[in-house]
Write a protein that holds these residues in place. Structure first.
Motif, PDB file in Angstrom:
ATOM      1  N   ASN A  17       5.573   8.047  -9.871  1.00  0.00           N
ATOM      2  CA  ASN A  17       4.247   7.729  -9.340  1.00  0.00           C
ATOM      3  C   ASN A  17       3.485   8.999  -8.953  1.00  0.00           C
ATOM      4  O   ASN A  17       2.319   9.159  -9.306  1.00  0.00           O
ATOM      5  CB  ASN A  17       4.359   6.807  -8.125  1.00  0.00           C
ATOM      6  N   SER A  54      -6.855   1.863  -2.287  1.00  0.00           N
ATOM      7  CA  SER A  54      -5.573   1.167  -2.194  1.00  0.00           C
ATOM      8  C   SER A  54      -5.254   0.782  -0.754  1.00  0.00           C
ATOM      9  O   SER A  54      -4.775  -0.317  -0.483  1.00  0.00           O
ATOM     10  CB  SER A  54      -4.461   2.047  -2.760  1.00  0.00           C
ATOM     11  N   ARG A  68      -5.174  -2.891  -1.129  1.00  0.00           N
ATOM     12  CA  ARG A  68      -3.821  -3.157  -1.632  1.00  0.00           C
ATOM     13  C   ARG A  68      -2.739  -2.716  -0.645  1.00  0.00           C
ATOM     14  O   ARG A  68      -1.639  -2.362  -1.044  1.00  0.00           O
ATOM     15  CB  ARG A  68      -3.612  -2.472  -2.986  1.00  0.00           C
ATOM     16  N   LYS A  69      -3.061  -2.689   0.637  1.00  0.00           N
ATOM     17  CA  LYS A  69      -2.102  -2.368   1.695  1.00  0.00           C
ATOM     18  C   LYS A  69      -1.451  -1.002   1.494  1.00  0.00           C
ATOM     19  O   LYS A  69      -0.282  -0.795   1.833  1.00  0.00           O
ATOM     20  CB  LYS A  69      -1.030  -3.454   1.800  1.00  0.00           C
ATOM     21  N   GLY A  75      -0.592   0.603  -1.303  1.00  0.00           N
ATOM     22  CA  GLY A  75       0.373   0.775  -2.385  1.00  0.00           C
ATOM     23  C   GLY A  75       0.027   1.958  -3.270  1.00  0.00           C
ATOM     24  O   GLY A  75      -1.142   2.263  -3.494  1.00  0.00           O
ATOM     25  N   HIS A  76       1.047   2.665  -3.747  1.00  0.00           N
ATOM     26  CA  HIS A  76       0.808   3.794  -4.641  1.00  0.00           C
ATOM     27  C   HIS A  76       1.656   3.690  -5.914  1.00  0.00           C
ATOM     28  O   HIS A  76       1.936   4.697  -6.550  1.00  0.00           O
ATOM     29  CB  HIS A  76       1.067   5.130  -3.930  1.00  0.00           C
ATOM     30  N   ASP A  77       2.057   2.475  -6.261  1.00  0.00           N
ATOM     31  CA  ASP A  77       2.731   2.260  -7.537  1.00  0.00           C
ATOM     32  C   ASP A  77       1.710   2.426  -8.655  1.00  0.00           C
ATOM     33  O   ASP A  77       0.620   1.826  -8.621  1.00  0.00           O
ATOM     34  CB  ASP A  77       3.338   0.855  -7.591  1.00  0.00           C
ATOM     35  N   GLU A  88       0.992  -0.985 -10.658  1.00  0.00           N
ATOM     36  CA  GLU A  88       0.497  -2.105  -9.856  1.00  0.00           C
ATOM     37  C   GLU A  88      -0.760  -1.768  -9.059  1.00  0.00           C
ATOM     38  O   GLU A  88      -1.602  -2.648  -8.817  1.00  0.00           O
ATOM     39  CB  GLU A  88       1.595  -2.585  -8.895  1.00  0.00           C
ATOM     40  N   ASP A  89      -0.895  -0.525  -8.635  1.00  0.00           N
ATOM     41  CA  ASP A  89      -1.973  -0.163  -7.712  1.00  0.00           C
ATOM     42  C   ASP A  89      -2.940   0.882  -8.273  1.00  0.00           C
ATOM     43  O   ASP A  89      -4.143   0.642  -8.363  1.00  0.00           O
ATOM     44  CB  ASP A  89      -1.374   0.369  -6.397  1.00  0.00           C
TER      45      ASP A  89
END
Length: 495
Positions: free
Chosen positions: A399, A422, A426-427, A429-431, A434-435
């Motif tokens: 990532n 994010s 998106r809470k 997230g650093h994927d 997904e994010d």
């Protein structure tokens, strides 16, 4: 008594003359102020693909570069303000807090009552985006006139001028068009262009100026068919800025004969910036061709026994400083320059590793030195090290690596924007899958790049995501061809 009346008359006459003189002086000062150019040209714009954006931390945009040319010719320093919407830009100009808006505005009867339009004029309508006839074996019907849209599937954004135009066309043509409406919360005009280019949809309708820009990224599309009436679009100032407006009009009249202006137009609307190769994939291991948008081209021609390019020894030496496999640096180099060390890109990026002149100066290299492969790779590694440190809060691994590559391509400020988006949506997230990648795509949508947490404005995020995908996929190709991966790369999960 008569003397007293005469004296009073003289006093009244003198006072009247003084008042008239003062009024004339005030009017003269106002007129002089209206005709005078500002000491500093305060420019407001909306961020966007053709107005203003930053790329690799460099300010860019067709309208921005034009107004910078005007300011330079007038000897005026310039300040830039980025508004979130046109109403804000209009308010800044009307209040005198900004002198000029360079985001083109429709010239209408009502808008001319409150604004003074000046400078370059554009005629922009709506055009059909379709794949061009010579694009291969595509069986999609090529539309030559609007009547052929009847019964054809056209995908547009809900609530836009394009959607209204299709409804008007149906009434004019007396038949249905298979209209597919997409919500702008999930898709934007650039996404629809990409979907046409990649055969996901057949047709869409967009603004002409954006279509001209898109053509430089997707050479397999055709944008020649106009489907809507053209609007007159111009920059604007306030009616009180007569001198500025007249200077802009005189300057704009000379633009067609200005070589610098022609070069600016060519860089944005004519130079090829293609991201989609047209050749078919070569024979590669199945794992490298599955679900990949990239079609392998010249990188295979460079590969030789145990090596990739004439610059492998430089990659191998510099890769030790960052702890990356040298093949990953080689993949970046091919992405940036096709291993051509003297290349200068449309954006001004130079040399083997695509370094911007401003970045080169930060790391002690002149524009000329950036054309030296040794210097270019050294500066690239310096830049990658500094960029990776910005994102050190993200655990080491795939990532962080992909975010670093994206920041190298777009500029760290845009990836910091993505991380703030994010955190908001998106809470935190650093994927990447997904994010980060989905939010990169949204960074070309006004709702997101104008979000208060964003500071760097518009980004063609789809291109950045594709850049990372291609660099990493090519790295896998280089690995599959038997080039040795060092222990440093294995520690980064790149074995």
């Amino acid at each position: 008594m008569l003397l007293g009346i005469a004296g009073l008359f003289v006093a009244l006459f003198t006072g009247l003359m003084l008042q008239l003189k003062l009024q004339r002086t005030a009017q003269q000062r106002r007129l002089e102020a209206e005709l005078r150019l500002p000491d500093t040209l305060r420019v407001v714009t909306l961020s966007g693909a053709t107005t203003f954006f930053t790329y690799k931390d460099e300010p860019m945009g067709y309208q921005y570069e034009l107004v910078r040319l005007f300011a330079q010719e007038q000897g005026l320093p310039m300040e830039l303000f980025v508004a979130h919407h046109m109403d804000e830009a209009v308010a800044l100009v009307r209040s005198g807090k900004a002198d000029l808006c360079i985001t083109p505005h429709a010239v209408t009867r009502s808008s001319k009552d409150e604004l003074r339009f000046a400078g370059p004029e554009e005629l922009s309508g709506l055009v059909l985006v379709q794949r061009r006839r010579a694009a291969g074996t595509d069986s999609t019907h090529y539309i030559r006139n609007v009547s052929e849209l009847l019964g054809r599937p056209v995908t547009v954004l809900r609530g836009t001028r394009a959607a209204d135009r299709i409804r008007h066309l149906e009434a004019q043509l007396g038949g249905p068009i298979k209209l597919a409406l997409i919500d702008s919360d999930t898709t934007n005009s650039e996404d629809l262009i990409d979907q046409v280019a990649t055969h996901k949809i057949d047709y869409t309708i967009i603004d002409q100026e954006l279509a001209r820009l898109a053509k430089t990224y997707y050479p397999n599309i055709d944008v020649s068919l106009e489907v809507g009436f053209k609007q007159r679009l111009r920059w604007f100032t306030s009616p009180e800025r007569r001198g500025l407006a007249e200077a802009l009009d005189r300057w704009a009249a000379q633009l067609p004969r200005q070589e610098q202006a022609s070069e600016i137009y060519r860089r944005y609307f004519e130079l090829n910036k293609s991201e989609l190769p047209e050749e078919e994939p070569h024979q590669l291991p199945k794992t490298l061709t599955d679900n990949k948008r990239y079609r392998w081209r010249g990188e295979l021609a460079h590969i030789h026994e145990g090596g990739i390019s004439p610059f492998d020894h430089i990659f191998q030496s510099e890769a030790k400083r960052i702890g990356w496999p040298w093949q990953l640096l080689a993949s970046i180099a091919y992405q940036e320059s096709n291993f051509k060390p003297s290349i200068v890109g449309w954006s001004g990026a130079r040399g083997l590793m695509g370094i911007m002149p401003r970045t080169g100066r930060i790391y002690g290299a002149s524009p000329e030195q950036l054309l030296d492969p040794q210097v270019s790779v050294r500066v690239a590694v310096d830049c990658l090290l500094a960029t990776e440190r910005i994102f050190k809060s993200i655990p080491a691994g795939d990532n962080r690596l992909r975010i670093t590559l994206a920041a190298y391509n777009a500029g760290p400020a845009h990836l910091e924007d993505v991380l703030r988006l994010s955190a908001k949506y998106r809470k935190g997230g650093h994927d990447w899958d997904e994010d980060i990648e989905p939010l990169l795509h949204l960074k070309s949508e006004a709702k997101y790049y104008n979000d208060p947490v964003c500071r760097a404005g518009y980004l063609r995020g789809k291109g950045v995501a594709r850049y990372v995908d291609q660099v990493m996929s090519r790295y896998q190709l280089y690995k599959s061809k038997g080039t040795k991966i060092p222990e440093e790369g294995k520690r980064h999960g790149l074995d």
